[in-house]
Design a protein around this motif. Structure first.
Motif, PDB file in Angstrom:
ATOM      1  N   ILE A  12     -15.127   8.807   0.901  1.00 57.96           N
ATOM      2  CA  ILE A  12     -13.794   8.285   0.648  1.00 57.96           C
ATOM      3  C   ILE A  12     -13.650   6.940   1.337  1.00 57.96           C
ATOM      4  N   SER A  13     -13.516   5.880   0.540  1.00 52.20           N
ATOM      5  CA  SER A  13     -13.467   4.538   1.134  1.00 52.20           C
ATOM      6  C   SER A  13     -12.621   3.602   0.299  1.00 52.20           C
ATOM      7  N   MET A  14     -11.446   4.051  -0.077  1.00 53.83           N
ATOM      8  CA  MET A  14     -10.642   3.240  -0.980  1.00 53.83           C
ATOM      9  C   MET A  14      -9.410   2.716  -0.287  1.00 53.83           C
ATOM     10  N   ASN A  15      -9.008   1.556  -0.652  1.00 60.00           N
ATOM     11  CA  ASN A  15      -7.737   0.957  -0.239  1.00 60.00           C
ATOM     12  C   ASN A  15      -7.338   1.297   1.177  1.00 60.00           C
ATOM     13  N   LEU A  16      -6.329   2.135   1.333  1.00 60.88           N
ATOM     14  CA  LEU A  16      -5.836   2.441   2.671  1.00 60.88           C
ATOM     15  C   LEU A  16      -6.831   3.208   3.507  1.00 60.88           C
ATOM     16  N   LEU A  17      -7.897   3.735   2.906  1.00 62.78           N
ATOM     17  CA  LEU A  17      -8.850   4.555   3.639  1.00 62.78           C
ATOM     18  C   LEU A  17     -10.062   3.762   4.080  1.00 62.78           C
ATOM     19  N   THR A  18     -10.048   2.468   3.902  1.00 57.19           N
ATOM     20  CA  THR A  18     -11.234   1.682   4.217  1.00 57.19           C
ATOM     21  C   THR A  18     -11.194   1.085   5.613  1.00 57.19           C
ATOM     22  N   ALA A  19     -10.020   0.710   6.080  1.00 53.52           N
ATOM     23  CA  ALA A  19      -9.924   0.051   7.380  1.00 53.52           C
ATOM     24  C   ALA A  19      -9.810   1.086   8.485  1.00 53.52           C
ATOM     25  N   CYS A  20     -10.237   0.722   9.690  1.00 58.58           N
ATOM     26  CA  CYS A  20     -10.163   1.663  10.797  1.00 58.58           C
ATOM     27  C   CYS A  20      -9.191   1.150  11.840  1.00 58.58           C
ATOM     28  N   GLY A  21      -8.813   2.030  12.751  1.00 59.61           N
ATOM     29  CA  GLY A  21      -7.904   1.632  13.816  1.00 59.61           C
ATOM     30  C   GLY A  21      -6.654   2.472  13.799  1.00 59.61           C
ATOM     31  N   ALA A  22      -5.874   2.405  14.867  1.00 60.17           N
ATOM     32  CA  ALA A  22      -4.673   3.215  14.998  1.00 60.17           C
ATOM     33  C   ALA A  22      -3.495   2.537  14.334  1.00 60.17           C
ATOM     34  N   SER A  23      -2.480   3.338  14.001  1.00 61.49           N
ATOM     35  CA  SER A  23      -1.246   2.790  13.460  1.00 61.49           C
ATOM     36  C   SER A  23      -0.073   3.539  14.054  1.00 61.49           C
ATOM     37  N   ASP A  24       1.126   3.044  13.775  1.00 58.47           N
ATOM     38  CA  ASP A  24       2.343   3.674  14.266  1.00 58.47           C
ATOM     39  C   ASP A  24       2.540   5.004  13.565  1.00 58.47           C
ATOM     40  N   LEU A  55      -4.757   4.830   9.806  1.00 62.20           N
ATOM     41  CA  LEU A  55      -5.450   3.717   9.183  1.00 62.20           C
ATOM     42  C   LEU A  55      -4.528   2.526   8.982  1.00 62.20           C
ATOM     43  N   LYS A  56      -5.117   1.347   8.861  1.00 60.57           N
ATOM     44  CA  LYS A  56      -4.357   0.110   8.680  1.00 60.57           C
ATOM     45  C   LYS A  56      -4.883  -0.675   7.486  1.00 60.57           C
ATOM     46  N   ASP A  57      -3.959  -1.368   6.803  1.00 66.86           N
ATOM     47  CA  ASP A  57      -4.376  -2.216   5.693  1.00 66.86           C
ATOM     48  C   ASP A  57      -3.324  -3.297   5.453  1.00 66.86           C
ATOM     49  N   ILE A  58      -3.654  -4.226   4.559  1.00 68.18           N
ATOM     50  CA  ILE A  58      -2.727  -5.264   4.120  1.00 68.18           C
ATOM     51  C   ILE A  58      -2.692  -5.232   2.597  1.00 68.18           C
ATOM     52  N   TYR A  59      -1.588  -5.734   2.008  1.00 69.04           N
ATOM     53  CA  TYR A  59      -1.545  -5.806   0.551  1.00 69.04           C
ATOM     54  C   TYR A  59      -0.617  -6.923   0.095  1.00 69.04           C
ATOM     55  N   TYR A  60      -0.799  -7.302  -1.178  1.00 66.08           N
ATOM     56  CA  TYR A  60       0.049  -8.310  -1.801  1.00 66.08           C
ATOM     57  C   TYR A  60       0.239  -7.914  -3.259  1.00 66.08           C
ATOM     58  N   VAL A  61       1.497  -7.801  -3.688  1.00 69.63           N
ATOM     59  CA  VAL A  61       1.812  -7.435  -5.064  1.00 69.63           C
ATOM     60  C   VAL A  61       2.099  -8.687  -5.872  1.00 69.63           C
ATOM     61  N   ASP A  62       1.425  -8.820  -7.008  1.00 68.30           N
ATOM     62  CA  ASP A  62       1.629  -9.936  -7.927  1.00 68.30           C
ATOM     63  C   ASP A  62       1.896  -9.351  -9.315  1.00 68.30           C
ATOM     64  N   GLY A  63       3.164  -9.087  -9.599  1.00 70.49           N
ATOM     65  CA  GLY A  63       3.520  -8.485 -10.884  1.00 70.49           C
ATOM     66  C   GLY A  63       2.955  -7.085 -11.016  1.00 70.49           C
ATOM     67  N   ASN A  64       2.098  -6.880 -12.004  1.00 75.62           N
ATOM     68  CA  ASN A  64       1.485  -5.577 -12.242  1.00 75.62           C
ATOM     69  C   ASN A  64       0.119  -5.439 -11.574  1.00 75.62           C
ATOM     70  N   ARG A  65      -0.131  -6.266 -10.580  1.00 78.19           N
ATOM     71  CA  ARG A  65      -1.385  -6.194  -9.838  1.00 78.19           C
ATOM     72  C   ARG A  65      -1.099  -6.107  -8.342  1.00 78.19           C
ATOM     73  N   VAL A  66      -1.889  -5.324  -7.649  1.00 75.17           N
ATOM     74  CA  VAL A  66      -1.768  -5.262  -6.189  1.00 75.17           C
ATOM     75  C   VAL A  66      -3.147  -5.509  -5.586  1.00 75.17           C
ATOM     76  N   TYR A  67      -3.187  -6.400  -4.619  1.00 75.50           N
ATOM     77  CA  TYR A  67      -4.430  -6.741  -3.925  1.00 75.50           C
ATOM     78  C   TYR A  67      -4.387  -6.109  -2.527  1.00 75.50           C
ATOM     79  N   TRP A  68      -5.429  -5.354  -2.178  1.00 74.29           N
ATOM     80  CA  TRP A  68      -5.526  -4.715  -0.868  1.00 74.29           C
ATOM     81  C   TRP A  68      -6.528  -5.456   0.009  1.00 74.29           C
ATOM     82  N   GLY A  69      -6.574  -5.101   1.277  1.00 79.59           N
ATOM     83  CA  GLY A  69      -7.465  -5.764   2.209  1.00 79.59           C
ATOM     84  C   GLY A  69      -8.935  -5.538   1.891  1.00 79.59           C
ATOM     85  N   ASN A  70      -9.734  -6.522   2.220  1.00 74.73           N
ATOM     86  CA  ASN A  70     -11.177  -6.449   1.994  1.00 74.73           C
ATOM     87  C   ASN A  70     -11.836  -5.830   3.221  1.00 74.73           C
ATOM     88  N   SER A  71     -12.271  -4.582   3.087  1.00 68.70           N
ATOM     89  CA  SER A  71     -12.862  -3.859   4.218  1.00 68.70           C
ATOM     90  C   SER A  71     -14.267  -4.343   4.555  1.00 68.70           C
TER      91      SER A  71
END
Length: 206
Positions: free
Chosen positions: A8-20, A169-185
């Motif tokens: 399992i290594s997709m989107n929000l599951l790719t980055a490591c580290g603690a979060s709130d 887990l931690k990640d970043i994202y940007y929504v552009d209309g009907n597309r969403v870009y997630w962080g590059n792990s």
């Protein structure tokens, strides 16, 4: 004989580290998406993701709603997401943690995710895989060929997977209309554990 490898290594599951950990609780009727992440509402499908080492593939659909996040990942034995072997489903909560400006000047949103590891479900589709799990009495079950999703959260054979999924887990994202870009792990994270770049290929709203 095939074995079930849940990489399992997709989107929000790719980055490591603690979060709130103070975000929504998917087990509660009052759980809602944070107002700052309402731009994610709906279902988003990732492009077919090819594992060039094993010549297989997978594809996920993430659904964001007032109830939280539902994620389904389908795994395939070929390289173009055609012949499905098995599917996995689970839910997660998401916490908005602010914004970040990338070196490119792009402003993105930062989020943390926590998976509900008490309800990780697997559906076997490949017949050889079903027979293997029945013969090996995986999870002390003989109904792997039932056509139903089976909860593996308390199954000994999947202890390592469940423990891995418990990490915030931690990640970043940007929504552009009907597309969403997630962080590059595949790039290094910043000092706070967030990706420093976006993927070049987006998930698409469906």
């Amino acid at each position: 004989m095939k074995t079930l490898t849940l990489f399992i290594s997709m989107n929000l599951l790719t980055a490591c580290g603690a979060s709130d950990n103070s975000g929504t609780n998917l087990g509660s009727n009052s759980s809602k998406l944070p107002i700052e992440t309402l731009d994610l509402k709906g279902s988003w499908q990732e492009p077919c993701d090819i594992d060039i080492d094993d010549n297989n593939s997978r594809q996920s659909v993430e659904t964001y709603s007032d109830a939280g996040i539902s994620i389904a990942v389908d795994y395939y034995s070929d390289s173009d997401c055609t012949f499905e072997d098995f599917s996995i489903k689970f839910t997660a909560s998401i916490n908005y943690t602010g914004e970040k400006i990338l070196s490119s000047g792009q402003t993105v949103k930062k989020v943390g995710a926590i998976i509900d590891t008490k309800n990780v479900l697997v559906l076997l589709i490949d017949e050889n895989l079903k027979n293997s799990y029945i013969n090996k009495n995986i999870c002390s079950r003989s109904d792997w060929n039932s056509g139903q999703y089976i909860n593996i959260s308390n199954c000994y054979e999947f202890n390592d997977l469940i423990e891995d999924l418990k990490a915030p887990l931690k990640d970043i994202y940007y929504v552009d209309g009907n597309r969403v870009y997630w962080g590059n792990s595949e790039r290094a994270n910043d000092e706070n554990g967030f990706p420093t770049e976006l993927k070049s290929t987006p998930n698409t709203k469906i």
